[in-house]
Design a protein around this motif. Structure first.
Motif, short mmCIF file in Angstrom:
data_model
loop_
_atom_site.label_atom_id
_atom_site.label_comp_id
_atom_site.label_asym_id
_atom_site.label_seq_id
_atom_site.Cartn_x
_atom_site.Cartn_y
_atom_site.Cartn_z
N GLN A 16 0.80 -1.25 0.20
CA GLN A 16 0.09 -0.03 0.17
C GLN A 16 0.92 1.27 0.06
O GLN A 16 1.89 1.27 0.67
N CYS A 17 0.31 2.21 -0.68
CA CYS A 17 1.15 3.43 -0.83
C CYS A 17 1.06 4.25 0.54
O CYS A 17 0.23 3.82 1.31
N ALA A 18 2.12 4.85 0.79
CA ALA A 18 2.26 5.57 2.18
C ALA A 18 1.19 6.77 2.09
O ALA A 18 0.97 7.30 3.25
N GLU A 19 0.67 7.22 0.99
CA GLU A 19 -0.14 8.35 1.20
C GLU A 19 -1.56 8.20 0.61
O GLU A 19 -2.25 9.36 0.92
N CYS A 20 -1.83 7.06 0.20
CA CYS A 20 -3.33 6.93 -0.19
C CYS A 20 -3.69 5.12 -0.21
O CYS A 20 -2.80 4.47 0.37
N GLN A 21 -4.62 4.71 -0.67
CA GLN A 21 -5.00 3.51 -0.65
C GLN A 21 -4.65 2.75 -1.91
O GLN A 21 -4.90 1.59 -1.94
N LEU A 22 -4.05 3.36 -2.85
CA LEU A 22 -3.43 2.66 -4.16
C LEU A 22 -2.04 1.83 -3.66
O LEU A 22 -1.73 2.08 -2.60
N SER A 23 -1.83 0.82 -4.49
CA SER A 23 -0.80 0.00 -4.32
C SER A 23 0.52 0.73 -5.10
O SER A 23 0.42 1.45 -5.72
N CYS A 24 1.66 0.31 -3.97
CA CYS A 24 2.86 0.92 -4.65
C CYS A 24 3.50 0.26 -5.98
O CYS A 24 3.47 -0.87 -6.07
N ILE A 25 3.85 0.96 -7.14
CA ILE A 25 4.20 0.47 -8.35
C ILE A 25 5.63 0.72 -8.64
O ILE A 25 6.16 0.64 -9.77
N LEU A 26 6.68 1.10 -7.54
CA LEU A 26 7.89 1.06 -7.66
C LEU A 26 8.66 -0.28 -7.70
O LEU A 26 7.87 -1.36 -7.53
N ARG A 27 9.70 -0.67 -8.07
CA ARG A 27 10.22 -1.82 -8.05
C ARG A 27 10.43 -2.52 -6.74
O ARG A 27 10.28 -1.89 -5.63
N ARG A 28 10.30 -3.73 -6.89
CA ARG A 28 10.29 -4.49 -5.69
C ARG A 28 11.70 -4.41 -4.86
O ARG A 28 12.59 -4.35 -5.39
N HIS A 29 11.50 -4.37 -3.51
CA HIS A 29 12.70 -3.93 -2.46
C HIS A 29 13.42 -2.66 -3.06
O HIS A 29 14.66 -2.33 -2.93
N HIS A 30 12.38 -1.69 -3.29
CA HIS A 30 12.90 -0.55 -3.47
C HIS A 30 13.33 0.40 -2.28
O HIS A 30 12.98 -0.02 -1.23
N GLU A 31 14.06 1.33 -2.39
CA GLU A 31 14.48 2.19 -1.04
C GLU A 31 13.55 3.35 -0.93
O GLU A 31 12.64 3.89 -1.86
N GLY A 32 13.38 3.77 0.39
CA GLY A 32 12.41 4.86 0.67
C GLY A 32 10.92 4.40 0.81
O GLY A 32 10.59 3.31 0.84
N GLY A 33 10.01 5.34 0.88
CA GLY A 33 8.76 4.98 1.21
C GLY A 33 7.81 4.60 -0.08
O GLY A 33 8.21 4.61 -1.22
N HIS A 34 6.70 3.94 0.03
CA HIS A 34 6.00 3.28 -1.01
C HIS A 34 5.28 4.32 -1.51
O HIS A 34 4.93 5.44 -1.05
N SER A 35 5.18 4.29 -2.99
CA SER A 35 4.43 5.41 -3.72
C SER A 35 3.82 4.73 -4.83
O SER A 35 3.97 3.91 -5.50
N CYS A 36 2.44 5.25 -5.18
CA CYS A 36 1.77 4.67 -6.31
C CYS A 36 2.05 5.46 -7.48
O CYS A 36 1.44 5.24 -8.54
#
Length: 1621
Positions: free
Chosen positions: A1476-1496
């Protein structure tokens, strides 16, 4: 003339766009224009004539040209410039405008090809140094050829090795060959609007060799002309292949080089075009001899041996002539020399003031000039392999810095190699900090591992409950009759152990036991779903558990017994019907059946009963077994029991009990057994799953822990590294060193180099002080001039000053050139004086001179000023390799003569005895001014300031008694190279005078005066050409740019005798003069030297090409009727004399003649012209030209690049990769016909050179249908070499006169290596496999990232490297990130690459419209499909290019391993996070094992409109991806009061609709009316929508349940919703 595939840079033609093409093929004035059938096709045609633009813009058939000349050029006045000057300026301006450089072999020659519209140079004629002098060589003009191909088909040409012939095959061409007189060719160019008046005038001007350096010329060669009037006929474009001749090409006694060039170019012209046109001027036609004095003498008849009766000859000694001492002069040669750049230093040195100047030599000459080079720092990339000792020395003593980006590993290597000693404090602190970081990271990782284990233990109970509930769910689904409470945990059962008594909670709502268990199950299953999202492997474990039916089975022996016997009893009772039996009798029957042996089947139970027993059981058995029907019923009962599943059986127990209540106890026992079995299985499966899931969690979490720990560790070490580099940044910089290094990386060198070696990369910067850059330009003769000069001493040659032979070197300003002398074999003697203490002597080849000057201790001799004196005079005897150094010390009144001698190889210079003191012969008042050797002897002529010349013998160390008194102290003295005389140069009354004194009468004669004409005596030398007797006085006038000579005919007193036969001297007037027509005879020369029909014929031209009959049209005004018979006679005479196989190749040629006017008016030429596919036609041209690949020179084996000598490629390796190679090797003695044999075997064009024999190694190819024949032509070997190869020779003791023994050996070794390679197919296969594997491994990262082998400068798709066939596997256009390309400049980064691929998805913009889970699943599927496409394409590409290679080859296996590793990495780079994205209910679409917070990667706002607003469109104010109703603001339509439905694991409150909400409010989807009473939501999960707003699912749920009471059992459907939870 030698042949080669080389690169000559031609200025690019200017594009002309036109839409109309005239129909005819020739002049414009005789035909009308019409619109071409291919109007949209644009031809690129060159033009640069200033005056032709006006013609093109005003006349018929005008077309628009691009303006490439500046306004300033257009403003020049026609009155102030001659036509030649116009063209001269046009050519230079056009070359500047197009940004092209001039050909390297003649750098200052303006090229008229840029002034001819539509002209492309295909084959160029250049000069190159051969073993006997300058020779002509034909090379392919690559840039002009590439321009022609790209103009035909844009993008078809990248380089000479990257040509898309398949694309060019889509275009048809109709070539017409044109040759003949220059004036007629110019007339033809004018008629087709290819040249203007100025260019035509320049072409007609005589291109004298002496003026070729400054006058614009069109070099002899083969050209392609595209003209607008050529048009397109039958889909093919008409082209003109023009052979532009040399000035002497069509002379009847041309120089041998011109004759050979003519034959070679005519060979190419006849191969390029089937239809030839000979344009013959009236002057040339008038010189044709059609028949000899005897009409019966046919041209080309071979001379037959005539029998002579008298074969005896009488000889006698005859006195030829007697000569006296004399010297006469005659005009020599005059050549234009290149202009010399002038850049004087601030303080002009003596050397620079006298430059440019001539370089003296007894047999060689040259020019020397210099330019000033200011002080500078020279930076260059550093990429070298250092030995450990060298690297330690650099670290210890040199000046260097560590690059800001140097890696930690590189620093560790440097520390281990001595950097610690250079910076001890900083190094110690750095290492201590790194050790501390490493220790802290290890402790942190271990602690976090323990925390994970503790946390897993803490969550074990929750996981256990979730797994138990999941297993119960599977059991209930399979066995609906099973009571879930019996399988639940004891605590749950204890809290609701009554099926009919509920527990009251909250506000009075009653919850039954089932109502409590079911919500808990839902919560636990949701928890497992969440856990599976975090660890996808858990989903597979749970799926495997669901598929495993073993643990879900209740089959046991006891269950089987009860199943069979209860079903038997039920069967029996149904057959008994209304039989009168008491309950006791029924109970007896049930007890008898149920309690029989546990292992007996139903039939065995029945048969084991006693039939005599009159009990109800016995009667029943008797009833069943009394008849055959009864037995059948028992069998049917058995089969029925076997077919009924346990699930159906358990579900039917209630019905059975209802029919016969006496079976209640048996049914109850059966249910108990089923519950116990299932509960036991649930517990076992639960523990098994729990162990696997915890193991998966540990395996997933531990790497993540260590990844984070290592990332933090690397971050801390990076900070330490940065601080260390900053701390020592200036610590290793030294102000005394001249070289500074910037070290970027240090790695272990390849294992193939050395174990203790290191690869160092970065940059180096070397400080260079102000200097003079000297350039030596040798003056060379062509081989033809050399041969003629040997035969005729009176011949005046025309030397050349080629730029490719120039060599440069630098000297600091304080150093002075004391002596420089040109020596044979391209060597140079250079003596450098530092003007302080030392004098250095160098003798090196020109190309090695700069290297020797740059390196210490490379001089041949180091002379000390203290020993030789402050003044020195040098003289060098080339014949004796003897250097004389006359040292004069004014302070000590000392004059000494030092003699040094070089060894035979000029490697060492040793002193010859001790210094000779000349003071006894000269008093202190006399000063020696000049010194020179008597050429060929060991005597030295010395001139003093009293104008006396004395000769000192080095052998006797005495002076000759006689001396020569001169009129005055000479300006310079010279010894003639033939050793005949002394020449002195004087200035008398401002006029230069030269007097010659013969050595034989030295001291007794007054000398002979020689007139110098207008030679510039300020800079002149005496030298010889080709032979020492051909003496020339050469002078240089730098102001006028001319170098001139004066030939001296020196005679000595001698009488000559010779043997003379009596028959000699008889005039040969009786011989007839044979017929001659060089325009037709040239074809016979081609047939003689090259094959008419070869044994193996090239198959580059396919049968689909539309060939026409070969024709020859002679365009002339005279004797048209004589041409056809003459040509036919040439053919018949040739066939009769040579007996070569000709077939119908020659007899099928139709020869005609007509006037130019008739030729110009013909409009049907296009229909009679052969049509070729452009790709095949051009490929045939390229295969026709042989390429020189190597030469043995100066005891070195020198590879040649593109057929042209290149210093940069001298030590590089050459190789070729073809599908199938057959090497045709020829090796033998010189001049035995090897080239001739190869030409006639495989239709090659060897031996097309002006050299007497083949020089070096030449290669040509002949493509066939199933192979490529590679023919190698080697330079002839000496007999000793051939005997070493095991070959038999007919002559013994014949050696190569041009080469040394070492050069012969080098050629033999190369030939042997090629022969072994071609014969050992196993080694060849292994080598090609290794090469192919290495090539594919190099291209693999590009293939995976881009789907291409190359991206820049041109996109090269994946294809078969042998056949150029593209792969058929579909691929994607997406570009992926590949780790191996991470350091490539401009390479897209990992995250950016993934984002680009995601944005290319067609549903990317539809994310707000599609449910998030569905959108993520589709995205994952899209990424998987996309990357699989690329992987499939790359795998097919690898398979296609390795199908001929053995799979078990080590390099092939290494390639496959590397490919698998890169594919795994590629797949991991396109996996998205999905958390889950850190700012909303959508899913994070960054690469797996990415650095930093989740982002949609969105704005995090819902993009849909509020559903409560009916009139105004208001956007939804909730975060993106929220569930439930879209609402603009939570306080706009909701009451804002907290809801009591608060869930423990949620931190937000739930709000209900406000009391003043509009009546039109929709109460669905969680928006419930206010005032409803709720209980705490213990069994439900609320979904957080936004801070202060949660979503509760209120859709009613139905559950199928079964009620089992004491007396009855029934099924019912139970509905649940949020209002009664």
């Amino acid at each position: 003339m030698t042949l080669s595939c080389g690169k000559v840079v031609d200025p690019s033609p200017v594009h002309i766009s036109h839409d109309q093409y005239p129909d005819q093929l020739v002049p414009k004035e005789s035909t009308e224009q019409h619109t071409s059938s291919n109007e949209n096709r644009t031809h690129a045609i060159a033009t640069t004539d200033a005056d032709s633009e006006a013609e093109a813009g005003s006349g018929t058939g005008a077309y628009k040209t691009e303006d490439v000349v500046s306004n300033a050029q257009d403003e020049r006045s026609a009155n102030t410039l001659s036509p030649e000057q116009h063209v001269f300026e046009d050519a230079f301006q056009n070359q500047a405008a197009t940004g092209n450089r001039l050909p390297t072999h003649e750098p200052n020659m303006p090229d008229l090809v840029t002034s001819i519209r539509g002209m492309y140079r295909i084959l160029d004629l250049i000069n190159e140094q051969g073993s006997g002098g300058l020779v002509d060589k034909v090379i392919i003009s690559q840039e002009s050829l590439g321009k022609f191909m790209n103009d035909l088909q844009p993008g078809s040409y990248i380089s000479i090795t990257k040509v898309d012939f398949a694309v060019l095959d889509n275009i048809g061409v109709k070539p017409i060959g044109i040759y003949g007189s220059k004036t007629e060719i110019i007339r033809f160019l004018e008629s087709v609007d290819a040249v203007g008046n100025a260019t035509a005038h320049a072409l007609r001007a005589e291109t004298s060799q002496s003026l070729s350096a400054v006058r614009p010329v069109l070099r002899s060669g083969l050209y392609i002309l595209r003209v607008p009037q050529g048009g397109v006929e039958d889909g093919a474009e008409v082209l003109y292949a023009i052979y532009w001749p040399e000035d002497t090409t069509w002379e009847y006694n041309p120089p041998s080089t011109a004759e050979r060039n003519r034959v070679t170019f005519m060979r190419y012209l006849t191969k390029i075009a089937d239809q030839l046109v000979a344009l013959i001027s009236d002057d040339d036609a008038g010189k044709i001899i059609w028949k000899g004095d005897d009409d019966d003498v046919a041209p080309h008849d071979l001379d037959e041996d005539e029998d002579e009766d008298d074969r005896m000859f009488i000889f006698k000694v005859t006195k030829l002539h007697e000569q006296e001492e004399n010297v006469t002069s005659r005009p020599g040669w005059t050549i234009e020399v290149p202009s010399f750049p002038s850049s004087p230093p601030p303080n002009i040195s003596d050397n620079f003031a006298s430059l440019p100047c001539l370089i003296h030599g007894e047999e060689r000459q040259g020019l020397l000039h210099a330019v000033f080079v200011p002080a500078r720092r020279i930076s260059k990339a550093l990429d070298e392999v250092f030995t450990e000792s060298r690297l330690r020395s650099l670290i210890k003593d040199k000046s260097f810095r560590l690059d800001h980006d140097i890696s930690v590993a590189s620093i560790e290597i440097l520390l281990s190699l001595g950097l610690v000693e250079r910076a001890p404090a900083a190094s110690k602190a750095y290492r201590s900090r790194v050790d501390e970081i490493q220790c802290r990271a290890k402790e942190s990782g271990t602690a976090q591992e323990k925390q994970i284990q503790t946390k897993l233990k803490e969550n074990a109970d929750r996981l256990q409950r979730a797994l138990r509930d999941m297993c119960i769910q599977h059991i209930i689904r399979k066995y609906p009759a099973v009571d879930p409470l019996s399988l639940a945990e004891p605590s749950t059962q204890d809290s609701s152990d009554s099926t009919d008594v509920g527990t009251q909670h909250g506000h009075g709502t009653i919850l039954s036991a089932e109502q409590v268990v079911l919500p808990l199950t839902i919560v636990c299953v949701d928890a497992l779903d969440d856990l599976s999202k975090l660890h996808p492997g858990i989903r597979d474990v749970l799926a495997d558990a669901e598929k495993d039916h073993q643990w879900q089975s209740v089959r046991t022996p006891q269950m089987k017994k009860y199943k069979e016997r209860i079903l038997l009893l039920d069967f029996m009772f149904q057959d008994l019907g209304n039989a009168h039996a008491t309950r006791d009798e029924m109970a007896e029957l049930i007890n008898a059946v149920i309690n029989q042996g546990d292992t007996k089947t139903m039939a065995e139970v029945v048969k084991s009963s006693d039939g005599s027993n009159q009990s109800f059981f016995a009667k029943t058995l008797s009833f069943f077994f009394g008849t055959d029907v009864a037995k059948d019923r028992i069998t049917q009962a058995e089969n029925y029991a076997a077919d009924v599943s346990y699930a159906v059986f358990l579900s039917s127990l209630d019905s059975i009990v209802e029919r016969e209540p006496l079976l209640f106890d048996a049914a109850l026992e059966t249910k108990r057994l089923a519950h116990e079995t299932l509960k036991r299985n649930v517990n076992t499966q639960m523990h098994k799953l729990m162990a696997r899931i915890q193991k998966l969690q540990e395996d997933a979490l531990k790497p993540q822990i260590w990844h984070d720990v290592n990332s933090q560790r690397d971050h801390d070490i990076e900070l330490a590294r940065t601080e260390f580099v900053q701390a020592v940044y200036d610590s290793f910089v030294s102000t005394t060193g001249r070289t500074f290094y910037l070290i970027n990386t240090v790695t272990k060198a390849s294992r193939y180099i050395s174990f203790h070696s290191w690869a160092v990369s970065g940059s180096s910067e070397e400080y260079s002080e102000s200097a003079l850059r000297y350039t030596i330009r040798p003056i060379l003769l062509t081989e033809e001039d050399g041969n003629r000069l040997k035969l005729d001493p009176s011949f005046i040659p025309t030397p050349r000053v080629p730029s490719y032979a120039a060599a440069s070197f630098e000297l600091p300003l304080e150093k002075h050139i004391s002596h420089i002398q040109a020596l044979p074999n391209n060597r140079c003697l250079l003596i450098v004086d530092d003007r302080r203490s030392t004098v250095k002597v160098y003798l090196e080849p020109l190309l090695s001179l700069a290297h020797a000057l740059e390196h210490h201790n490379a001089e041949k001799k180091l002379l000390s000023r203290e020993k030789i004196g402050e003044q020195c005079i040098f003289a060098f005897n080339e014949a004796k390799r003897m250097l004389a150094v006359l040292g004069i010390s004014q302070a000590e009144h000392r004059v000494e003569l030092h003699i040094f001698v070089f060894d035979e190889n000029y490697t060492t210079l040793k002193g010859l005895g001790s210094a000779v003191k000349l003071n006894p012969w000269y008093d202190n008042a006399v000063t020696i001014t000049h010194a020179t050797f008597v050429c060929g002897s060991e005597e030295l002529a010395l001139v003093d300031d009293r104008a006396r010349v004395r000769i000192f013998s080095i052998v006797t160390q005495q002076f000759r008694p006689a001396f020569q008194q001169l009129d005055s102290v000479p300006d310079a003295i010279y010894s003639s190279p033939d050793g005949a005389c002394l020449l002195s140069l004087h200035t008398v009354a401002g006029t230069s005078v030269m007097r010659v004194y013969h050595w034989s009468t030295f001291g007794s004669s007054g000398g002979i005066s020689v007139g110098l004409n207008e030679l510039n005596t300020n800079d002149c030398v005496v030298t010889s050409l080709c032979r020492r007797t051909n003496v020339h006085v050469v002078s240089l006038d730098a102001d006028s740019g001319r170098c001139a000579s004066l030939a001296l005919d020196i005679t000595r007193k001698a009488t000559e005798f010779a043997f003379r036969g009596e028959k000699e001297g008889v005039a040969q007037s009786t011989q007839t003069e044979a017929a001659r027509n060089c325009f037709l005879d040239c074809h016979v020369d081609v047939w003689r030297r090259f094959p008419v029909i070869s044994a193996i014929r090239r198959q580059t031209i396919s049968s689909s090409s539309r060939r026409k009959s070969r024709t020859l049209v002679c365009v002339t005004s005279l004797d048209q009727a004589a041409y056809a018979p003459y040509f036919a006679n040439c053919i018949s005479s040739f066939e009769k004399a040579t007996q070569k196989p000709t077939g119908t190749e020659l007899s099928g040629i139709e020869a005609t003649a007509l006037r130019y006017e008739a030729f110009a008016s013909r409009t049907d030429l296009g229909g009679d012209v052969s049509c070729f596919r452009a790709g095949e036609w051009l490929a045939d041209i390229l295969c026709l030209i042989p390429i020189q690949i190597a030469v043995a020179r100066e005891n070195r084996f020198i590879p040649i690049k593109d057929g042209v000598f290149s210093n940069d490629l001298e030590r590089s390796l050459l190789g070729a990769d073809v599908a199938r190679i057959i090497d045709s090797l020829s090796i033998g003695e010189q001049s035995v016909g090897k080239s001739f044999a190869l030409n006639h075997l495989v239709d090659t064009s060897f031996a097309g050179s002006a050299m007497r024999t083949t020089e070096g190694v030449w290669m040509s190819v002949a493509p066939l249908d199933d192979m490529i024949i590679v023919a190698l032509d080697f330079e002839g070997m000496s007999s000793s070499d051939l005997e070493a190869l095991g070959q038999t020779t007919l002559r013994v003791g014949v050696h190569s006169i041009e080469r040394s023994a070492q050069e012969d050996t080098l050629l033999v070794l190369f030939n042997t290596a090629i022969s072994n390679l071609s014969n050992d197919w196993g080694a060849l296969s292994q080598t090609m496999t290794a090469h192919r594997a290495q090539l594919l491994l190099t291209l693999l990262p590009n293939a995976l990232a881009f789907g291409a082998t190359e991206v820049t400068p041109e996109f090269e798709p994946l294809k078969d490297l042998d056949t150029n066939i593209l792969i058929t596997e579909p691929d994607t256009t997406s570009r992926f990130f590949v780790t191996e390309l991470i350091d490539r400049e401009g390479m897209i980064q990992r995250d950016d690459a993934l984002a680009t691929v995601i944005r290319s998805w067609h549903n990317f913009a539809k994310r707000p419209e599609i449910p998030e889970q569905e959108w993520i699943e589709d995205l994952t599927s899209f990424l998987d499909r996309t990357v699989e496409k690329r992987i499939g394409a790359v795998q097919e590409w690898i398979s296609m290019n390795t199908k001929r290679c053995p799979a078990d080859h080590a390099d092939m296996q290494s390639l496959q391993r590397a490919a698998r590793s890169m594919i795994i990495d590629l797949k991991s780079n396109v996996q998205v996070c999905t958390l889950q994205c850190a700012e909303c209910q959508l899913s994070c679409i960054l690469r797996r094992h990415h650095e930093g917070g989740h982002s949609c990667q969105t704005s995090h706002k819902c993009l849909l409109n509020c559903e409560y607003e009916e009139r105004d469109v208001e956007p939804c104010g909730l975060p993106a991806g929220h569930p439930g109703t879209h609402i603009c603001h939570i306080t706009a339509h909701l009451c804002g009061k907290p809801c009591e439905l608060r869930v423990t694991n949620l931190t937000t409150d739930i709000y209900v609709i406000r009391d003043n909400a509009r009546s039109s409010v929709n109460y669905a989807n969680g928006c419930v009316p206010m005032g409803t009473i709720y209980t705490p939501c213990k069994g439900r999960r609320c979904i957080c929508v936004a801070p202060g707003l949660c979503y509760i699912e209120t859709t009613p749920q139905s559950v199928e349940a079964t009620f089992t009471g004491r007396h009855e059992t029934f099924q019912y459907t139970k509905c649940l919703n949020a209002s009664n939870v």
